[in-house]
Design a protein around this motif. Structure first.
Motif, PDB file in Angstrom:
ATOM      1  N   GLU A 375       0.817  -1.230   0.000  1.00  0.00           N
ATOM      2  CA  GLU A 375       0.000   0.000   0.000  1.00  0.00           C
ATOM      3  C   GLU A 375       0.841   1.265   0.000  1.00  0.00           C
ATOM      4  O   GLU A 375       0.328   2.375  -0.128  1.00  0.00           O
ATOM      5  CB  GLU A 375      -0.944   0.003   1.211  1.00  0.00           C
ATOM      6  N   LYS A 377       2.823   3.842  -1.635  1.00  0.00           N
ATOM      7  CA  LYS A 377       3.031   4.222  -3.039  1.00  0.00           C
ATOM      8  C   LYS A 377       3.644   5.601  -3.156  1.00  0.00           C
ATOM      9  O   LYS A 377       3.265   6.518  -2.440  1.00  0.00           O
ATOM     10  CB  LYS A 377       1.699   4.181  -3.782  1.00  0.00           C
ATOM     11  N   THR A 382       4.173   1.243  -6.555  1.00  0.00           N
ATOM     12  CA  THR A 382       4.877   0.579  -5.460  1.00  0.00           C
ATOM     13  C   THR A 382       6.392   0.699  -5.674  1.00  0.00           C
ATOM     14  O   THR A 382       6.849   1.121  -6.730  1.00  0.00           O
ATOM     15  CB  THR A 382       4.547  -0.927  -5.426  1.00  0.00           C
TER      16      THR A 382
END
Ligand code: PFF
Length: 454
Positions: A375, A377, A382
């Motif tokens: 999660e 980012k 990512t």
């Protein structure tokens, strides 16, 4: 003009074929079998494939020839080769930055490459233990999801892959690299043909072919074109000195143009075969072509689970994929290792330990980006996606652009003509035209289009 050096201190290939095999070993890898299908799926199919093929022909091949040529002329690591050639050509020594950026790109790429190669390693065992046999598409997707969710297992496979890579690199050019690729590339090719044969009977072969080969230009975007071009560099191992360093081991009397065509041709055929094997399975099983990096780890096991002899073929396939990744990984780290040997006076073994450990550590970021850090980012991507984007779509094309400018504009014509020793003047002129104009303009247009400037 200084005397030209005719061999490298790190050794030389035993023949032209040894070079072709090793360079093909570098080019053919996860890029062809893992990455090409999933980015094709993400970018809508046919139009993306067409842009990729055009990039291979007008950007990739001329740059590959330039890289091999510079490597053989310089006979050293990319950093020292560029320094030497720049001085010979009366240019600034700062051109050695090309070697630096390439070395860094190779290190960054290997850090995530090793993680994906680790997945292939794990899948050898999953296949051999019969986990796929008779399983539904859903079960196999869940299996992959569960596998990705555990950082410990993935990091273990990543560690094993880094270890085996560094062992080959530590043994040096002749003993390590050459032997590792001699039989494996042809075997991989045959197995891909078998997979395409299976896909032909999957019931969705024509859907797969249509997806791959009928271009729908409404599906391709500026950023998609950048991905296609970046992939042309990535798949041919260009823009970072890997091919340059292999060129530095190339015997003097070998035709650079011919060898380059061989390598680029083989690489492209393998990618297209992989696409032809994978997309029919995607459509026959109602899967999503744009599902991302897990694409082959879901589609192929489904096929292996259903086909007769699937346990055997599946296991063999992942073994060969591992070898393809292995021979590419070697070339990703070779520039860094030779640099440590030449400039830091390290023993090859010690250089391998340092380079290998650093790469392994960075690879942990990629391991975590598929689970714990999924999660987190930056720029909407990512850790893994950013690393891949930065290297394939920015560093490699920029490296290639600089190589084209250096080889086309700054290196005296006499030197490149002498080193390339093309069959006819018109062939040489064509190459020169491509590296001077088409390649730099092509790369620039794609960059501008990707940022929405044009
Ligand atoms: N060409 C390799 C592949 O397609 O898997 C990856 C690669 C190897 C990229 C070596 C760059 C490189 F220098």
């Amino acid at each position: 003009m200084a005397d030209k050096q005719t061999s490298s201190i790190h050794g030389e290939w035993s023949s032209r074929w040894a070079f072709i095999l090793a360079a093909t070993g570098s080019a053919v890898g996860l890029g062809n079998i893992w990455k090409f299908p999933y980015i094709t799926g993400e970018n809508g199919g046919g139009a993306f494939v067409l842009v990729y093929l055009v990039c291979i022909a007008v950007i990739g091949i001329p740059i590959m020839m330039a890289e091999v040529m510079l490597g053989r002329r310089g006979r050293s690591t990319p950093i020292n080769t560029m320094k030497r050639l720049a001085m010979e050509a009366g240019q600034s020594k700062l051109w050695s930055f090309l070697g630096w950026s390439g070395m860094i790109a190779g290190f960054l790429i290997l850090s995530y490459y090793s993680v994906i190669a680790g997945w292939s390693l794990a899948y050898i065992f999953k296949s051999a233990s019969g986990e796929f046999t008779g399983s539904s598409a859903e079960t196999i997707s869940t299996l992959f999801g569960d596998f990705l969710a555990q950082p410990f297992e993935i990091s273990l496979w990543h560690s094993v892959f880094m270890l085996i890579t560094m062992v080959v690199v530590a043994r040096g050019v002749r003993h390590g690299l050459e032997k590792a690729v001699r039989f494996l590339m042809p075997a991989l090719f045959v197995l891909l043909l078998i997979m395409v044969g299976y896909a032909m009977n999957s019931g969705a072969f024509s859907d797969g072919l249509r997806f791959l080969f009928s271009p729908d230009f409404s599906k391709i975007t500026g950023p998609g074109i950048l991905v296609a071009m970046g992939h042309a560099f990535f798949t041919l191992s260009l823009g970072m000195g890997a091919i340059m360093i292999y060129g530095s081991y190339l015997p003097q009397n070998t035709s650079i143009a011919q060898t380059t065509f061989w390598i680029a041709g083989a690489d492209t055929v393998v990618a297209l075969l992989a696409g032809m094997a994978i997309f029919p399975i995607v459509f026959a099983n109602g899967l999503e072509p744009g599902s991302g990096p897990g694409l082959i780890f879901v589609t192929l096991p489904i096929a292996f689970g259903q086909m007769p002899g699937g346990l055997f073929f599946g296991t063999l396939f992942f073994i060969l994929l591992l070898f393809a990744a292995w021979s590419s990984a070697i070339s990703l780290i070779e520039p860094a290792v030779t640099w440590l040997v030449e400039n830091r006076n390290m023993q090859r073994f010690k250089a391998c330990v340092y380079a290998g450990l650093a790469t392994w550590l960075l690879g942990m970021g990629t391991v975590l980006s598929f689970n714990q850090w999924a999660e987190i980012k930056i720029f909407g991507k990512t850790f893994f996606d950013n690393l891949d984007f930065l290297t394939s779509n920015i560093m490699l094309p920029l490296g290639g652009l600089c190589i084209a400018i250096f080889a086309g504009w700054l290196l005296p014509r006499l030197m490149s003509a002498d080193e390339l020793a093309m069959k006819s003047d018109s062939q040489y002129e064509l190459w020169r035209f491509l590296v001077r104009y088409i390649t730099p303009i092509g790369v620039a247009i794609v960059f501008l289009k990707a940022v929405g400037f044009i």
